[in-house]
Design a protein around this motif. Structure first.
Motif, PDB file in Angstrom:
ATOM      1  N   ASP B 247       0.827  -1.205   0.000  1.00 42.69           N
ATOM      2  CA  ASP B 247       0.000   0.000   0.000  1.00 42.69           C
ATOM      3  C   ASP B 247       0.864   1.259   0.000  1.00 42.69           C
ATOM      4  O   ASP B 247       0.351   2.371  -0.113  1.00 42.69           O
ATOM      5  CB  ASP B 247      -1.008   0.010   1.161  1.00 42.69           C
ATOM      6  CG  ASP B 247      -0.365  -0.310   2.499  1.00 42.69           C
ATOM      7  OD1 ASP B 247       0.682  -1.004   2.523  1.00 42.69           O
ATOM      8  OD2 ASP B 247      -0.899   0.125   3.534  1.00 42.69           O
ATOM      9  N   HIS B 248       2.171   1.071   0.095  1.00 45.91           N
ATOM     10  CA  HIS B 248       3.090   2.209  -0.039  1.00 45.91           C
ATOM     11  C   HIS B 248       4.038   2.053  -1.244  1.00 45.91           C
ATOM     12  O   HIS B 248       4.587   3.035  -1.711  1.00 45.91           O
ATOM     13  CB  HIS B 248       3.914   2.392   1.243  1.00 45.91           C
ATOM     14  CG  HIS B 248       3.078   2.844   2.409  1.00 45.91           C
ATOM     15  ND1 HIS B 248       3.137   4.104   2.934  1.00 45.91           N
ATOM     16  CD2 HIS B 248       2.109   2.191   3.115  1.00 45.91           C
ATOM     17  CE1 HIS B 248       2.260   4.219   3.942  1.00 45.91           C
ATOM     18  NE2 HIS B 248       1.636   3.072   4.066  1.00 45.91           N
ATOM     19  N   ASP B 353       4.073   4.455   7.807  1.00 47.09           N
ATOM     20  CA  ASP B 353       3.357   3.775   8.888  1.00 47.09           C
ATOM     21  C   ASP B 353       4.286   3.714  10.088  1.00 47.09           C
ATOM     22  O   ASP B 353       5.482   3.450   9.943  1.00 47.09           O
ATOM     23  CB  ASP B 353       2.956   2.355   8.464  1.00 47.09           C
ATOM     24  CG  ASP B 353       1.874   2.374   7.395  1.00 47.09           C
ATOM     25  OD1 ASP B 353       1.209   3.413   7.232  1.00 47.09           O
ATOM     26  OD2 ASP B 353       1.699   1.335   6.725  1.00 47.09           O
ATOM     27  N   HIS B 581       0.903  -0.969  13.656  1.00 48.19           N
ATOM     28  CA  HIS B 581       0.544   0.447  13.675  1.00 48.19           C
ATOM     29  C   HIS B 581       0.353   0.936  15.097  1.00 48.19           C
ATOM     30  O   HIS B 581      -0.180   0.215  15.940  1.00 48.19           O
ATOM     31  CB  HIS B 581      -0.781   0.663  12.938  1.00 48.19           C
ATOM     32  CG  HIS B 581      -0.695   0.484  11.463  1.00 48.19           C
ATOM     33  ND1 HIS B 581      -0.342   1.501  10.614  1.00 48.19           N
ATOM     34  CD2 HIS B 581      -0.906  -0.597  10.678  1.00 48.19           C
ATOM     35  CE1 HIS B 581      -0.355   1.061   9.363  1.00 48.19           C
ATOM     36  NE2 HIS B 581      -0.687  -0.212   9.376  1.00 48.19           N
ATOM     37  N   ASP B 605      -3.990   8.428   5.524  1.00 46.71           N
ATOM     38  CA  ASP B 605      -3.879   6.976   5.653  1.00 46.71           C
ATOM     39  C   ASP B 605      -4.737   6.444   6.805  1.00 46.71           C
ATOM     40  O   ASP B 605      -4.276   5.639   7.621  1.00 46.71           O
ATOM     41  CB  ASP B 605      -2.399   6.574   5.845  1.00 46.71           C
ATOM     42  CG  ASP B 605      -2.108   5.185   5.268  1.00 46.71           C
ATOM     43  OD1 ASP B 605      -3.048   4.538   4.762  1.00 46.71           O
ATOM     44  OD2 ASP B 605      -0.947   4.750   5.322  1.00 46.71           O
TER      45      ASP B 605
HETATM   46 ZN    ZN Z   1       0.055   2.688   5.501  1.00 44.79          ZN
END
Ligand code: ZN
Ligand code: ZN
Ligand code: ZN
Ligand code: ZN
Ligand code: ZN
Lengths: 638, 638
Positions: B247-248, B353, B581, B605
Motif C-alpha cells: 500500500d506504499h 506507517d 501500527h 492513511d
Molecule cells: Zn500505511
C-alpha cells in the motif's frame, strides 16, 4: 471513424427525421460550441421561424443553419435584394459576403431594425437570397480597435473556421474519464490584488480562468507549475476571461506563445478591449525598458481564438463543462463565469471583479444562478473598514473639488482606468456641466481613454438601458459632449494644458512611473492650485498607493529614460465612491442576496487583510464555509 | 563547461589544498549523493583514519575515496592478503573484486569483525592492497531475495554507475528557481487506507513520496494528474519510499514504465523487501485475472535505481532538499522520511506507517528531529475508540486461543502480513513454546513468510539489539526454531495440514479472495474446532473486514478460477495488540512527545472517521493546526 464523426452521423440522421421532408441536410459539423447544419434549402428553413429553436431544444445544442453554396443567389443580386428588404432607417453601412459559409455580414447603425421583430427581417433576407445574415453595429464613435478586430477576423476567416472546427470536435469528444472530481488550483491573486488566474479541473477537462499580471510588480501568475503549463499549454481545454483589465487578461497571449491553440471564451466587448489593453501593455513594457513577454502577433492569436459568448447563454465548452457568463457590473463586457460541471455534479462561479449596485454605466452584478456550490469571490474591498462613500456623495465632493480648483485656476488630474471608470466619470462630468454644477471647461482624455470610450458605444447592449437609449438618441450621446477632447501629442501638449486655463484631465493610471500620468505629475504636480484625485483602487506597492499614503517626493521617469523626483505641491484627494468594485457592504450584499447561497466561498483578489476580514465576516454572518487560499494551492470540491 | 563541472573543478582544488601534499587526487565525481575522490594513493589515504571524516565536515558532503586503477594490487594477490588481514571468526564467504571502481565486496557472517574497531581492519585492507572494501552480511538464513538482488546489482554495475553519475549531477545542479515555496500534493491515502502517495514540491524540485496500491480495490494513486506524471515521469527529481508494504510501494516500478529514470531513496532492507512484495503482487494480479500494470523487468529497474540510505544519514537529494530516514518501528527498514528544504526554509516529515512503542522486533518510532514544521501522519488507528489491547494481553489471549484450539484438535489460522507481523508472531510463538505455555506443535509458514523472515535476519541492524544478538548467538536464532516449517506445495498440502493434527498456520493476508488464505478458509473454515485469528488492520471493503463484521458465507476462488461459497464454522477472533501500527494512544503519544512539536499535522492513511477523529483530537489536545486533506488537493506551507 472517430467518436465525434459517429456522433455527427447520428445527429444528421436525427435532424433529418425531425425536419420536414422537403428540407435537405447536406452536412452537419461542429464549429466551436455550435452545431452547424448545411442545407440546400435555406429558404424553406427560413420560412419556418421555429424550426431552429425546436431543433436546438430537442438536440440540446446551439444550432446554426448555413446554406449549401448551391443555394445562394449571386452576391451582386443578393446585395440589391437585401438593400430592398432592410428598412432605410437601419442605416446599413456595409455588406460583406462570405461564400465559404454562405454568411453575409451586415453592418448597420441600428442592428435592431435589420433584425426585425423576433428576427423577421433576417428570415426574410434568407428566404429571398439564401444567405445567412449576421448583423454587427456600426460604431457610433469610430473605433480603430473595433474596426481592426473586425478586419483582422475577416482576413483570418479560413484559419478561424479550422480553429472552430477543431475546438468543436474537442468539445464534443467522447468523455474518457471514469471518475468524477472537481478542483481549483490557485495560480495567482491569492492574498494579493492582481495576477488573477485559476485552473478549474475535472478528471476530463482543464480550464484556465483569467491570466493577469500584478500591477506595479510585473509579477505573473504561477504558469510554470505542472498544473498550469507544465504538462504543455495544449493540455488546457479552454481559457475563460472574465474581463479585459490587465490584472485579469495581460498574459492570455502568452499562452499562444507557449503553444496553446484553443479557445478564449469571453464577451465580444472584452475580446476587443483585451486587445486594446494588451497592445498598450506591450508598449508600456517596452517603454519601461523591460522586454515584453510576447509579441503583438500573439495578441492577434488570442483574438483569432476568441469565441464570444453573450450574457446568459449556456455554452458547452468541454464534454463535462457548460459555461455561462453573467453581467458583473464592473467594466464593459465584464462577466461572472459560471461553470456547470458533469450532469448536475457541481457548480462553481468565479466572480471576476464585480460591482453589486448599478452604476451610471452598468446594471449591478447578477447573483442569481440555477445552482452554485462554490463561489470564488473578489475581495478588493473586503477589509473590515472598506466601506466606500456613496457615489452620490463622491460626485458632490468631486464637483466641489473641481469648482474650488477651477476658481483658483488649477488643473484637476484624475488618474483612472481607461476602461470603465473613465467612462463613468465622463458621464458624471457631462451631467454636472450640462446642469451647471461645474463651469464649462475642457475635459482632456489622455491615452487610450477616447478609444476605450468608442468601444463602449459600439456595444450598447452591455450598458444600462437608459444610457443605451441616450447613445442612440440623435444629439444625445453624452460621450460626444463638446467639453471632451482627446490629448493629441506628447509631453509639450500636456505641459500647455497643465499650465493653461483651468481644466480637467482624465489620464490612464495603469502606469504611474512613466506614461501619461508622469507628464501630468511633472507639470501639474508642483502647482499648489492643482489637484490630484484618486478614484480607483491603488494596489499595494504601486506609486499610487504610496502617494495616497503621503509620499510627496515622487520618483518619475523624465520621459527620456532618466529618473527624476517631482515635489508634489498639488492637493491629493481620494474619492472612493466611483469604484468599479463592490465595497465591503456590496460584497456582503452580493453574498447575502445570492440565490442560491453557495456552500463555500474562496476569497481572492484582495490583500491579506482584506481576504481574511471578508472570509471571517462572511463565515460569522452567514455560516458559510469560507477560505483564504494561497497561491499554488489546490482545493477539491467533489 | 556545465555548472556541475565547474563545481567539481573547484571541489578538486579545495580537496587538494586540504590533503597532505603526498596524496594525489586524480579525479572527483558525483555518484548519487556521494562525492567520489579518486586517488593514486589509497594506501596513504587509509593510513590517516580522520582524513575522510575531516574532508566530509569541511565540504559538507558525503565522501567516498576510490583507488585509481594504477594503485591496485592484482586481485589474486589482494585476495590472499585480505584473507590474512581479516580474522578467521569473521566467516568470510565471498570476495568480489570490481576493477572499475577499485571496490572489493566482502561477504561475511560477521561484518562487524571485518570492519574492526572504528573501521581499523577496513583501513588495514586498503593500506595493504589499495582496494576499497565494502562489507555485506552473509544471510544467516539463506534468502533468494537477497542473493537475487545482490547478483542483479553486480551484473548491472556499469549501468548503475552511469545512473548514479547522472543522479549525482542532477542533485548538485545549480539552483535555478528564483522563488521559494513548499507544497504537498495528495495523490492518495486521504480519507482512506492505502495507495499512499504524495508529491513534495518546491520551486526547484519535485519529489514523490511512496506510490502504493489500495488493498482490496486495486485502485492506484492519482498518477495521471499534471502534478504527478502529467508533465512526464522524468519531471520528478526523486522518489522516496518509506517502507515495502504494497500500500506504499506497489506502483513504484510503474514509474519506470512511464519513463522515470531517477533514484528511489529507501533503506537497504526496504529495497529488497519491496522487490519481493512487488513480484508477488504481479503474480497475484495475474492469478486474479487482472493484467498487471507493469512487468517484472520494471521491478528490476526500481531496484537498480534504488539508493540505499541508513537511518539518520542526512543526504542531499536535490539542490534544495536534504532527506533523512528515521526508524518508524513498523516493519523491517520502515522509515519516517524527514525533508529539510532550502537553507532552513522548511521541514516536513512523512510518518509512513509507524509503531510508537517498541515491539519484539523493533525499537519504537523516532520522534526527535532537528526541526519539523509539518508532519504528515498516518491515522490507521486514529479513530476515537481505536485503542488496541496491550500486546501482552493479546499474547495471553493468543496463547489461550491456541491451547483451546489445540485441545479440541483444531487448526489456528492467522492471516497476517508476510513482512513484519509474521515475524513478530514467530517470536511470540517461539517463546511460548520454549517456555511451555503452548504445546509443541508445528507452525506452518505459508507463502512468502519464510523468505521475508530470511530477509529480516540479513539486516539485523534494523532489528532490536537484543534480538540482533540472539540471531548471531550460535543455536539461538529464534527464527530457526524446530516448530517452524515452510508450506511446500499447493492446495492438497494445505488440506492435509488443516485436516491433520493440531497446528498453527501463518498465512499472508494480502489476498483474501484467492491465494493461500483461500485454501485455509476452504479447508479449515467449515471446521468448528478450528479458529481464525485476525491480528492486522483490515481495510474497509476487504473480505477480511467483512468477516470481522460477521460475514460467514464467504465467497472465494476455488483455485481453478471458479467462485464458490465457504460456510465459515470456525471461531473468528480479532487480537489487535500485535498491530504494526500505533493505536490512537500511540499516535497521540508520538505527537505529544515529539520534539520539536510541529505547527501543522496532515492526517492521512486512515478512513474518513479515523482522520477526522484524530485531527480534531490533536487540535483540541495540543492546539496544533490539523488538517484532513482530500486526495487531489495541494497544500502550500511556504
Ligand atoms: Zn500505511
Ligand atoms: Zn477589473
Ligand atoms: Zn481583479
Ligand atoms: Zn480591478
Ligand atoms: Zn505498512
Amino acid at each position: 471513424m472517430s467518436s465525434v464523426d459517429t456522433q455527427l452521423e447520428e445527429l444528421k440522421a436525427e435532424i433529418k427525421s425531425e425536419l420536414p421532408a422537403d428540407i435537405s441536410v447536406s452536412d452537419v459539423t461542429y464549429e466551436g460550441p455550435e452545431l452547424v447544419i448545411y442545407t440546400r434549402d435555406p429558404k424553406r428553413f427560413a420560412r419556418n421561424g421555429d424550426l431552429i429553436r425546436d431543433l436546438a431544444g430537442t438536440l440540446r445544442k446551439r444550432i446554426t443553419v448555413r446554406p449549401d453554396p448551391v443555394a445562394l443567389s449571386p452576391p451582386e443580386r443578393a446585395r440589391e435584394r437585401i438593400r430592398e428588404v432592410i428598412p432605410e432607417e437601419a442605416g446599413v453601412t456595409d455588406l460583406d459576403f462570405h461564400e465559404d459559409t454562405g454568411e453575409v455580414v451586415i453592418q448597420a447603425d441600428k442592428p435592431g431594425v435589420v433584425i426585425g421583430r423576433n428576427g423577421a427581417t433576417l428570415r426574410e433576407i434568407t428566404r429571398e437570397v439564401g444567405w445567412t445574415p449576421e448583423v454587427v453595429r456600426t460604431p457610433p464613435i469610430e473605433s480603430s480597435t473595433v474596426s481592426n478586430v473586425r478586419d483582422f477576423l475577416k482576413q483570418e476567416r479560413e484559419d478561424r473556421r479550422q480553429i472552430l472546427e477543431r475546438v468543436g470536435r474537442q468539445i464534443h469528444r467522447e468523455e474518457l474519464a471514469n471518475e468524477q472530481w472537481v478542483r481549483i488550483t490557485m495560480l495567482g491573486s491569492c492574498r494579493e490584488v492582481g495576477r488573477s488566474s485559476f485552473i478549474l479541473s475535472t478528471a476530463e477537462t482543464r480550464i484556465l480562468v483569467d491570466c493577469g499580471e500584478k500591477p506595479g510588480t510585473g509579477e505573473s501568475p504561477y504558469m510554470d507549475i505542472p498544473e498550469a503549463l507544465g504538462a504543455g499549454a495544449n493540455s488546457l481545454d479552454a481559457v475563460v476571461l472574465t474581463h479585459a483589465h490587465l490584472d485579469h487578461s495581460a498574459l492570455i497571449p502568452l499562452l499562444y506563445k507557449h503553444g496553446y491553440d484553443g479557445p478564449v471564451y469571453t464577451t465580444e466587448p472584452t475580446r476587443d478591449l483585451m486587445g486594446l489593453l494588451q497592445l498598450d501593455y506591450l508598449d508600456v513594457e517596452r517603454k519601461e525598458g523591460r522586454s515584453p513577454p510576447y509579441d503583438p502577433e500573439m495578441v492577434r492569436e488570442a483574438i483569432k481564438h476568441a469565441i464570444p459568448i453573450e450574457y446568459g447563454d449556456v455554452t458547452d465548452i468541454a464534454p463535462d463543462v457548460k459555461l455561462t457568463l453573467h453581467n458583473a457590473g464592473h467594466a464593459l463586457g465584464s462577466a461572472i463565469a459560471h461553470f456547470h460541471i458533469g450532469d448536475g455534479l457541481y457548480n462553481v462561479a468565479f466572480s471576476g471583479d464585480i460591482h453589486y449596485g448599478e452604476t451610471r454605466l452598468f446594471d449591478g452584478a447578477v447573483n442569481d444562478f440555477p445552482r452554485v456550490e462554490t463561489l470564488v469571490l473578489e475581495s478588493t474591498y473586503g477589509g473590515r473598514n472598506d466601506y466606500q462613500t456613496d457615489q452620490e456623495d463622491s460626485e458632490r465632493k468631486l464637483v466641489e473639488a473641481i469648482n474650488e480648483t477651477h476658481d483658483r485656476g488649477g488643473t484637476v488630474v484624475v488618474p483612472t482606468s481607461a476602461v470603465g471608470r473613465s467612462q463613468e466619470l465622463m458621464l458624471v462630468l457631462e451631467e454636472a456641466m450640462r446642469e451647471g454644477e461645474i463651469p464649462e471647461m475642457p475635459v482632456h482624455l489622455d491615452g487610450m481613454i477616447w478609444e476605450a470610450t468608442a468601444v463602449h458605444t459600439t456595444y450598447p447592449e452591455y450598458l444600462r438601458s437608459d444610457l443605451r437609449d441616450r447613445i442612440f438618441g440623435e444629439e444625445e450621446n453624452p460621450f460626444l459632449a463638446d467639453a471632451f477632447s482627446q490629448v493629441d501629442g506628447g509631453d509639450d501638449v500636456r505641459r500647455e494644458i497643465a499650465e493653461g486655463d483651468p481644466a480637467i484631465v482624465l489620464s490612464p493610471s495603469e502606469m504611474v512611473t512613466s506614461g501619461p500620468i508622469t507628464s501630468w505629475l511633472r507639470h501639474a504636480g508642483p502647482d499648489p492650485d492643482s489637484r490630484l484625485v484618486f478614484v480607483d483602487y491603488q494596489a499595494q506597492g504601486t506609486l499610487g498607493r504610496r502617494i495616497q499614503n503621503g509620499l510627496r517626493e515622487v520618483p518619475i521617469d523624465d520621459g527620456v529614460g532618466r529618473s527624476e523626483t517631482v515635489q508634489l505641491a498639488m492637493d491629493v484627494d481620494t474619492l472612493d465612491g466611483f469604484s468599479g468594485h463592490a465595497d465591503r457592504q456590496g460584497l456582503e450584499n452580493f453574498v447575502k442576496t445570492m440565490n442560491p447561497r453557495p456552500e463555500k466561498i474562496l476569497c481572492v483578489d484582495g490583500d491579506e487583510r482584506a481576504v481574511q476580514d471578508l472570509s471571517s465576516g462572511l463565515y460569522h454572518e452567514y455560516h458559510l464555509r469560507t477560505f483564504t487560499p494561497k497561491n499554488l494551492e489546490t482545493f477539491r470540491f467533489r
